[in-house]
Write a protein that holds these residues in place. Sequence first.
Motif, PDB file in Angstrom:
ATOM      1  N   MET A 160      36.643  30.534  32.485  1.00 48.31           N
ATOM      2  CA  MET A 160      36.679  30.215  33.869  1.00 48.31           C
ATOM      3  C   MET A 160      36.003  31.135  34.764  1.00 48.31           C
ATOM      4  SD  MET A 160      40.626  29.996  34.152  1.00 48.31           S
ATOM      5  CE  MET A 160      40.633  29.415  35.946  1.00 48.31           C
ATOM      6  N   ASP A 161      35.476  30.699  35.901  1.00 47.93           N
ATOM      7  CA  ASP A 161      35.408  31.621  37.190  1.00 47.93           C
ATOM      8  C   ASP A 161      36.814  31.125  37.757  1.00 47.93           C
ATOM      9  OD1 ASP A 161      34.823  32.535  39.638  1.00 47.93           O
ATOM     10  OD2 ASP A 161      32.922  32.037  39.368  1.00 47.93           O
ATOM     11  N   ALA A 162      37.572  32.292  38.232  1.00 47.04           N
ATOM     12  CA  ALA A 162      38.826  31.720  38.971  1.00 47.04           C
ATOM     13  C   ALA A 162      38.856  32.035  40.167  1.00 47.04           C
ATOM     14  CB  ALA A 162      39.870  32.701  38.213  1.00 47.04           C
ATOM     15  N   ASN A 163      37.528  32.520  40.760  1.00 44.86           N
ATOM     16  CA  ASN A 163      37.462  32.747  42.073  1.00 44.86           C
ATOM     17  C   ASN A 163      38.778  33.366  42.896  1.00 44.86           C
ATOM     18  OD1 ASN A 163      34.800  32.152  43.249  1.00 44.86           O
ATOM     19  ND2 ASN A 163      35.020  30.025  42.842  1.00 44.86           N
ATOM     20  N   SER A 164      39.447  34.237  42.261  1.00 45.46           N
ATOM     21  CA  SER A 164      40.567  34.819  42.610  1.00 45.46           C
ATOM     22  C   SER A 164      40.838  35.924  41.747  1.00 45.46           C
ATOM     23  CB  SER A 164      41.667  33.844  42.636  1.00 45.46           C
ATOM     24  OG  SER A 164      41.977  33.196  41.162  1.00 45.46           O
ATOM     25  N   TYR A 165      42.052  36.602  41.942  1.00 48.67           N
ATOM     26  CA  TYR A 165      42.242  38.008  41.170  1.00 48.67           C
ATOM     27  C   TYR A 165      43.330  38.013  40.297  1.00 48.67           C
ATOM     28  CZ  TYR A 165      39.254  38.640  45.116  1.00 48.67           C
ATOM     29  OH  TYR A 165      38.251  38.391  46.333  1.00 48.67           O
ATOM     30  N   PRO A 166      43.578  39.189  39.392  1.00 51.95           N
ATOM     31  CA  PRO A 166      44.498  39.202  38.398  1.00 51.95           C
ATOM     32  C   PRO A 166      45.623  39.767  38.956  1.00 51.95           C
ATOM     33  CG  PRO A 166      42.421  40.143  37.598  1.00 51.95           C
ATOM     34  CD  PRO A 166      42.030  39.878  38.974  1.00 51.95           C
ATOM     35  N   HIS A 167      46.990  39.214  38.562  1.00 52.49           N
ATOM     36  CA  HIS A 167      48.211  39.747  39.436  1.00 52.49           C
ATOM     37  C   HIS A 167      48.690  40.927  38.844  1.00 52.49           C
ATOM     38  CE1 HIS A 167      49.909  37.844  35.783  1.00 52.49           C
ATOM     39  NE2 HIS A 167      50.996  38.424  36.323  1.00 52.49           N
ATOM     40  N   ARG A 168      48.336  41.421  37.743  1.00 53.72           N
ATOM     41  CA  ARG A 168      48.927  42.712  37.232  1.00 53.72           C
ATOM     42  C   ARG A 168      47.959  43.729  37.759  1.00 53.72           C
ATOM     43  NH1 ARG A 168      48.873  39.287  32.443  1.00 53.72           N
ATOM     44  NH2 ARG A 168      50.875  38.772  31.678  1.00 53.72           N
ATOM     45  N   THR A 169      48.196  44.162  39.036  1.00 53.20           N
ATOM     46  CA  THR A 169      47.009  44.910  39.581  1.00 53.20           C
ATOM     47  C   THR A 169      47.380  46.444  39.059  1.00 53.20           C
ATOM     48  OG1 THR A 169      48.713  45.554  41.429  1.00 53.20           O
ATOM     49  CG2 THR A 169      47.146  43.828  41.675  1.00 53.20           C
ATOM     50  N   ALA A 170      48.340  46.892  38.554  1.00 52.36           N
ATOM     51  CA  ALA A 170      48.532  48.114  37.920  1.00 52.36           C
ATOM     52  C   ALA A 170      47.406  48.196  36.644  1.00 52.36           C
ATOM     53  CB  ALA A 170      49.917  48.496  37.561  1.00 52.36           C
ATOM     54  N   ASP A 171      47.347  47.506  35.952  1.00 45.63           N
ATOM     55  CA  ASP A 171      46.617  47.390  34.883  1.00 45.63           C
ATOM     56  C   ASP A 171      45.066  47.303  35.025  1.00 45.63           C
ATOM     57  OD1 ASP A 171      48.891  47.743  33.298  1.00 45.63           O
ATOM     58  OD2 ASP A 171      49.066  45.367  33.019  1.00 45.63           O
ATOM     59  N   GLU A 172      44.538  46.847  36.121  1.00 48.23           N
ATOM     60  CA  GLU A 172      43.102  46.611  36.460  1.00 48.23           C
ATOM     61  C   GLU A 172      42.312  48.221  36.662  1.00 48.23           C
ATOM     62  OE1 GLU A 172      41.709  43.713  36.384  1.00 48.23           O
ATOM     63  OE2 GLU A 172      43.851  43.104  35.529  1.00 48.23           O
ATOM     64  N   VAL A 173      41.298  48.121  36.351  1.00 50.18           N
ATOM     65  CA  VAL A 173      40.479  49.450  36.494  1.00 50.18           C
ATOM     66  C   VAL A 173      39.293  49.265  37.614  1.00 50.18           C
ATOM     67  CG1 VAL A 173      40.688  49.922  34.244  1.00 50.18           C
ATOM     68  CG2 VAL A 173      38.654  48.567  35.046  1.00 50.18           C
ATOM     69  N   THR A 174      39.251  48.003  38.085  1.00 50.65           N
ATOM     70  CA  THR A 174      38.203  47.944  39.365  1.00 50.65           C
ATOM     71  C   THR A 174      38.911  48.469  40.563  1.00 50.65           C
ATOM     72  OG1 THR A 174      39.284  45.657  39.862  1.00 50.65           O
ATOM     73  CG2 THR A 174      37.288  45.785  38.401  1.00 50.65           C
ATOM     74  N   GLU A 175      37.784  48.769  41.402  1.00 52.76           N
ATOM     75  CA  GLU A 175      38.087  49.543  42.629  1.00 52.76           C
ATOM     76  C   GLU A 175      38.672  48.424  43.621  1.00 52.76           C
ATOM     77  OE1 GLU A 175      35.762  51.454  46.588  1.00 52.76           O
ATOM     78  OE2 GLU A 175      34.561  51.250  44.524  1.00 52.76           O
ATOM     79  N   PRO A 176      39.767  48.611  44.323  1.00 49.62           N
ATOM     80  CA  PRO A 176      40.301  47.603  45.343  1.00 49.62           C
ATOM     81  C   PRO A 176      39.382  47.328  46.393  1.00 49.62           C
ATOM     82  CG  PRO A 176      41.961  49.286  44.894  1.00 49.62           C
ATOM     83  CD  PRO A 176      40.768  49.732  44.494  1.00 49.62           C
ATOM     84  N   ILE A 177      39.762  46.134  46.846  1.00 47.92           N
ATOM     85  CA  ILE A 177      38.841  45.579  48.151  1.00 47.92           C
ATOM     86  C   ILE A 177      39.391  46.149  49.336  1.00 47.92           C
ATOM     87  CG2 ILE A 177      38.035  43.672  49.368  1.00 47.92           C
ATOM     88  CD1 ILE A 177      37.952  42.154  46.621  1.00 47.92           C
ATOM     89  N   GLY A 178      38.581  46.827  50.087  1.00 50.76           N
ATOM     90  CA  GLY A 178      39.116  47.064  51.504  1.00 50.76           C
ATOM     91  C   GLY A 178      38.917  46.171  52.582  1.00 50.76           C
ATOM     92  N   TRP A 179      39.943  45.120  52.385  1.00 52.73           N
ATOM     93  CA  TRP A 179      39.936  44.006  53.245  1.00 52.73           C
ATOM     94  C   TRP A 179      39.774  44.068  54.861  1.00 52.73           C
ATOM     95  CZ3 TRP A 179      38.970  39.697  50.785  1.00 52.73           C
ATOM     96  CH2 TRP A 179      39.413  39.661  49.208  1.00 52.73           C
TER      97      TRP A 179
END
Length: 300
Positions: A160-179
């Motif tokens: 799927m394309d979730a059009n949303s984000y993973p909830h386990r943020t500590a495990d992610e490697v992507t750069e956070p979005i500066g909202w």
Amino acid sequence: MDSSQDELVVLSWNIERNGRGRENNDANRQLAHLVMARYRPHILFRQELAGAWENGRRDLHEEANALGGLIPFMPAPKEGRSRKPVGVMVDPTLFQIDAQVEHDLPWKQICHVQVRLRGCPTPIQLASAHLCHFDPQLRATEARRLTDLADHGRTALIGMDANSYPHRTADEVTEPIGWDEMNDPVHYQQRTVERNGARIPDTGPSEILTGGRHIFTDLAHHAGTVLGQRGALAATASLRRTDQGPPQRIDIVLSTPDLAPALRSFEVVVTPEVRRVTDHGLLVARFQLSQFRRCLAGRT
């Protein structure tokens, strides 16, 4: 046994506008077929099959034939809703088809196909989904609809394309979005939710599907944290746009936990060819087929 014969390959890909682009030509669509065919997939979850229902679903069958004669499924779009439906394609030499179900939802249908691995009586629920791009509440409803595929102990596999984000943020490697610096105010509204008086990224579908008591396993997260394949957590979209912050991991492949032990690798493919075709990476999950069978039989 030859390792290639003991492998089950699952792809999931959002091909922007079905590869036709704004020019409405076939070049990128044909390139997409070549890219996918290299992986010899047994299961393909597709998003954005724009126009594929026209002319007797000619585009749909052309793609399935280019991938070795897969059997394709897709719902027809409905008036007043998304014109970019999802689809599922299955290798008939490996799976027998039991049924197809279209889960009708307010924006985009879920394509759901029940199959059985040949020689194994356990049914598998396959589903392709593309969660609503404009409404976090509807995304949550769509995610809850997907939980039904795992009800009563059923086995399921979802791309799927979730059009949303993973909830386990500590495990992610992507750069956070500066909202606060987001240059696209519409995207900001569509991808954030309000909690405790603050606007935060929408992680609701991830929490529903893979949080709490763990209905599904996020296979990229499993590969990245259990198998040590940190590249599995790479960003999947947007590969082209620069006004929505850095690319994020919004495309996912999920399975019920019973299948996770059979996973051997997970890859996010973002080659120049992929970027030419679409703004989403190609997801490639490889399972050991013999272990997959044992998982279905209740043995690990």
